[in-house]
Motif scaffolding. Structure first.
Motif, PDB file in Angstrom:
ATOM      1  N   TYR A  25       0.836  -1.206   0.000  1.00  0.00           N
ATOM      2  CA  TYR A  25       0.000   0.000   0.000  1.00  0.00           C
ATOM      3  C   TYR A  25       0.871   1.257   0.000  1.00  0.00           C
ATOM      4  CZ  TYR A  25      -2.964   3.759   1.675  1.00  0.00           C
ATOM      5  OH  TYR A  25      -3.608   4.973   1.807  1.00  0.00           O
ATOM      6  N   HIS A  26       1.853   1.296   0.894  1.00  0.00           N
ATOM      7  CA  HIS A  26       2.695   2.491   0.982  1.00  0.00           C
ATOM      8  C   HIS A  26       3.488   2.697  -0.308  1.00  0.00           C
ATOM      9  CE1 HIS A  26       1.785   3.598   5.062  1.00  0.00           C
ATOM     10  NE2 HIS A  26       1.988   2.357   5.472  1.00  0.00           N
ATOM     11  N   THR A  29       1.245   4.120  -3.115  1.00  0.00           N
ATOM     12  CA  THR A  29       0.715   5.455  -2.858  1.00  0.00           C
ATOM     13  C   THR A  29       1.812   6.509  -2.752  1.00  0.00           C
ATOM     14  OG1 THR A  29       0.635   4.941  -0.479  1.00  0.00           O
ATOM     15  CG2 THR A  29      -1.391   4.645  -1.731  1.00  0.00           C
ATOM     16  N   TYR A  68      -3.849  -1.009  10.233  1.00  0.00           N
ATOM     17  CA  TYR A  68      -2.997  -0.034   9.552  1.00  0.00           C
ATOM     18  C   TYR A  68      -3.427   1.401   9.884  1.00  0.00           C
ATOM     19  CZ  TYR A  68      -1.757  -4.054   6.601  1.00  0.00           C
ATOM     20  OH  TYR A  68      -1.334  -5.277   6.144  1.00  0.00           O
ATOM     21  N   GLU A  69      -2.487   2.308   9.778  1.00  0.00           N
ATOM     22  CA  GLU A  69      -2.797   3.714  10.007  1.00  0.00           C
ATOM     23  C   GLU A  69      -3.751   4.252   8.940  1.00  0.00           C
ATOM     24  OE1 GLU A  69       1.007   5.637   9.823  1.00  0.00           O
ATOM     25  OE2 GLU A  69       0.998   5.751   7.628  1.00  0.00           O
ATOM     26  N   PHE A  70      -3.763   3.629   7.759  1.00  0.00           N
ATOM     27  CA  PHE A  70      -4.538   4.159   6.637  1.00  0.00           C
ATOM     28  C   PHE A  70      -5.925   3.533   6.511  1.00  0.00           C
ATOM     29  CE2 PHE A  70      -1.745   0.757   5.072  1.00  0.00           C
ATOM     30  CZ  PHE A  70      -2.657  -0.117   4.493  1.00  0.00           C
ATOM     31  N   LYS A  71      -6.247   2.547   7.336  1.00  0.00           N
ATOM     32  CA  LYS A  71      -7.566   1.918   7.245  1.00  0.00           C
ATOM     33  C   LYS A  71      -8.161   1.757   8.643  1.00  0.00           C
ATOM     34  CE  LYS A  71     -10.154  -2.147   5.654  1.00  0.00           C
ATOM     35  NZ  LYS A  71     -11.284  -1.336   5.162  1.00  0.00           N
ATOM     36  N   ASN A  95      -7.528  -1.470  -2.631  1.00  0.00           N
ATOM     37  CA  ASN A  95      -6.336  -0.814  -3.169  1.00  0.00           C
ATOM     38  C   ASN A  95      -5.743  -1.513  -4.386  1.00  0.00           C
ATOM     39  OD1 ASN A  95      -5.831   1.357  -1.000  1.00  0.00           O
ATOM     40  ND2 ASN A  95      -6.117  -0.501   0.208  1.00  0.00           N
ATOM     41  N   PRO A 237     -12.205   7.825  10.112  1.00  0.00           N
ATOM     42  CA  PRO A 237     -10.767   8.128  10.113  1.00  0.00           C
ATOM     43  C   PRO A 237     -10.320   8.950  11.317  1.00  0.00           C
ATOM     44  CG  PRO A 237     -11.682   8.426   7.918  1.00  0.00           C
ATOM     45  CD  PRO A 237     -12.839   8.227   8.847  1.00  0.00           C
ATOM     46  N   ARG A 241      -7.672   7.733  14.236  1.00  0.00           N
ATOM     47  CA  ARG A 241      -6.460   8.494  14.572  1.00  0.00           C
ATOM     48  C   ARG A 241      -6.424   8.850  16.062  1.00  0.00           C
ATOM     49  NH1 ARG A 241      -7.498  12.401  11.723  1.00  0.00           N
ATOM     50  NH2 ARG A 241      -7.926  14.047  13.232  1.00  0.00           N
ATOM     51  N   ASP A 402       3.930   0.343   9.079  1.00  0.00           N
ATOM     52  CA  ASP A 402       3.613   1.668   8.546  1.00  0.00           C
ATOM     53  C   ASP A 402       4.842   2.578   8.579  1.00  0.00           C
ATOM     54  OD1 ASP A 402       0.886   1.341   7.882  1.00  0.00           O
ATOM     55  OD2 ASP A 402       0.277   1.643   9.959  1.00  0.00           O
ATOM     56  N   HIS A 406       6.836   4.203   5.168  1.00  0.00           N
ATOM     57  CA  HIS A 406       7.179   5.595   4.870  1.00  0.00           C
ATOM     58  C   HIS A 406       8.679   5.742   4.596  1.00  0.00           C
ATOM     59  CE1 HIS A 406       3.211   7.095   5.773  1.00  0.00           C
ATOM     60  NE2 HIS A 406       3.238   6.581   6.990  1.00  0.00           N
TER      61      HIS A 406
END
Length: 494
Positions: A25-26, A29, A68-71, A95, A237, A241, A402, A406
């Motif tokens: 994913y990372h 994206t 995940y931080e994104f989901k 994705n 979201p 967070r 995650d 990055h």
């Protein structure tokens, strides 16, 4: 069939578990111009969540941080293995990751060539036995850290004498019927804590045999903050967070207190047990008083105090002893007690397996990982263009997935910007006389699987750059700000 086929991608990811899918994913994206493929030995995604099929299999980390931080995670904090697989399936579907996964592809060898600045990866396709070759510029190792085929099973005396079924939890077959049976679980860690309450629902009786006790953290399987934010209409979201931030703050406080005031924390853990069982006179000696320091091994989460409730209800007997021998009827301990069983389940952990046991070479020379020095637990001296995802022991694994996602994308984009084809990590001038230490300090964290396998692992130094410090709260302020032009990184354009 021995057909040789070759395919080239910019980045090759090994493993389609929680690490590989998050990394994919990372990559797509944050470095969308990179071509990639994922090689997965299994016939399905999920890694550890596909391997383990024992009753009640569930997370031992909360899904607000294990997700995940994104989901956003929308369910209960502690989730079943199937719920986690469903979540990962949604990540793939949402994705478009599925088209990149090659299932049933077992990697046998990875070789780096400095002339071409390429990795050559050999794999065997399970479906037809075909030998396949992949080349890539960068290798992202996400295959996990233990042997999915061969769990750790001690060489107990007399196992052939046992007339019942002996099975390791990692090799549990869902067709096994334990209803009305006497079940003996050997072990006291997270797997035992998971499987015992489930066995207790249908078995005639369950016994847990342990060499030494484990620390348990009992709590309701719910998050009040998440529930309240949903109730007042906050979007998913934002809830994800905020709740992650709350949990990580609380975990950091807890970790520090375990180090600074362990006796007080242990008394609080005991009070939680008394609250959930309703027994203020619950006896912790000798079966629930560990020998090791709090957080020297993983703190096992116990949703609703279920394992203690089973003990209070008379469904579970705990024996703290060592095995003398197996008998026809069950196990005899060193103190002479005979524990009768129809089914014996070994919840004895797994075998560490560095890089999935894959053979690695650099310019045709075999890589001995124990001769390398780790860079922050993710890169290694003498091994170019490779990152390995190894998570945390005291926090959710996925936090580091995650974080490293990055970092790798930033590194790849930096290499493109400076025209580099190769990156190595090297000891700097100030590191030349640095003492080389084991991968991890046993006094800091000492699970048996890690102690048994330290000889496979890279070496560490005495500086933050050259060790995996297992501290998410420090790394979240360090890894995002790594200076990619630092002298520990050496780039080559040819």
């Amino acid at each position: 069939m021995n057909e040789n086929r070759s395919e080239h991608v910019d980045v090759l990811i090994i493993g389609a578990g929680i690490s590989g899918l998050g990394s994919a994913y990372h990559l797509q994206t944050q470095a969308p111009g990179k071509s990639y493929a994922i090689l997965e030995a299994k016939d399905s995604f999920g890694g550890t969540w596909d391997t383990h099929k024992y009753p009640g299999v569930r997370s031992d980390s909360d899904l607000h941080t294990f997700g995940y931080e994104f989901k956003p995670w929308l369910g209960s904090p502690i989730a079943s293995g199937q719920a986690i697989l469903d979540y990962l399936g949604e990540v793939i579907e949402e994705n478009g990751i599925g088209q990149h996964i090659r299932f049933g592809h077992s990697v046998t060898e990875c070789g780096w060539d400095s002339q071409s600045n390429l990795w050559t990866v050999n794999a065997v396709r399970k479906a037809d036995g075909a030998s396949l070759t992949y080349t890539c510029n960068f290798l992202w190792m996400c295959q996990g850290y233990y042997d999915h085929q061969k769990p750790y099973l001690p060489d107990w005396p007399g196992t052939a004498n046992f007339n019942g079924l002996l099975v390791h939890a990692q090799q549990w077959d869902r067709s096994i019927d334990y209803e009305g049976k006497k079940v003996l679980v050997i072990g006291s860690g997270a797997t035992a804590a998971t499987v015992i309450p489930e066995f207790a629902k249908r078995a005639a009786h369950v016994t847990m045999l342990q060499r030494s006790p484990t620390y348990f953290f009992c709590a309701e399987n719910r998050n009040e903050l998440a529930e309240r934010l949903r109730e007042i209409g906050i979007d998913a979201p934002t809830i994800h967070r905020v709740v992650r931030a709350q949990i990580l703050h609380d975990q950091n406080v807890m970790t520090n207190r375990c180090l600074t005031e362990p006796d007080i924390v242990f008394e609080e853990l005991k009070e939680r047990v008394r609250t959930f069982t309703g027994k203020q006179d619950f006896e912790f000696e000798p079966h629930f008083t560990p020998r090791y320091r709090l957080w020297q091994q993983r703190l096992a989460f116990c949703p609703g105090g279920d394992i203690f409730k089973a003990a209070v209800a008379g469904q579970l007997t705990v024996v703290t002893d060592e095995i003398d021998t197996f008998t026809e009827e069950g196990v005899r301990t060193k103190s002479g007690e005979l524990i009768e069983a129809d089914i014996i389940v070994a919840a004895t952990g797994f075998n560490l397996l560095m890089m999935g046991g894959i053979r690695f070479t650099v310019d045709e020379q075999p890589v001995d990982w124990n001769s390398t020095v780790t860079y922050r637990g993710m890169m290694f001296t003498g091994v170019p263009n490779l990152v390995w995802v190894m998570g945390y022991f005291r926090a959710s694994w996925t936090l580091r997935v995650d974080m490293l996602g990055h970092f790798v994308c930033r590194l790849l984009n930096h290499m493109d910007a400076v025209g580099a084809k190769r990156v190595d990590v090297v000891l700097r001038q100030e590191d030349r006389d640095m003492p080389l230490l084991p991968w991890i300090d046993e006094d800091n964290f000492s699970p048996n699987y890690l102690v048994r396998g330290l000889g496979q692992m890279p070496r560490s130094g005495d500086k933050p750059e050259w060790r995996h410090n297992q501290d998410y709260w420090a790394e979240r302020d360090e890894i995002p700000y790594i200076d990619l032009t630092g002298s520990e990184f050496v780039y080559a354009r040819q």
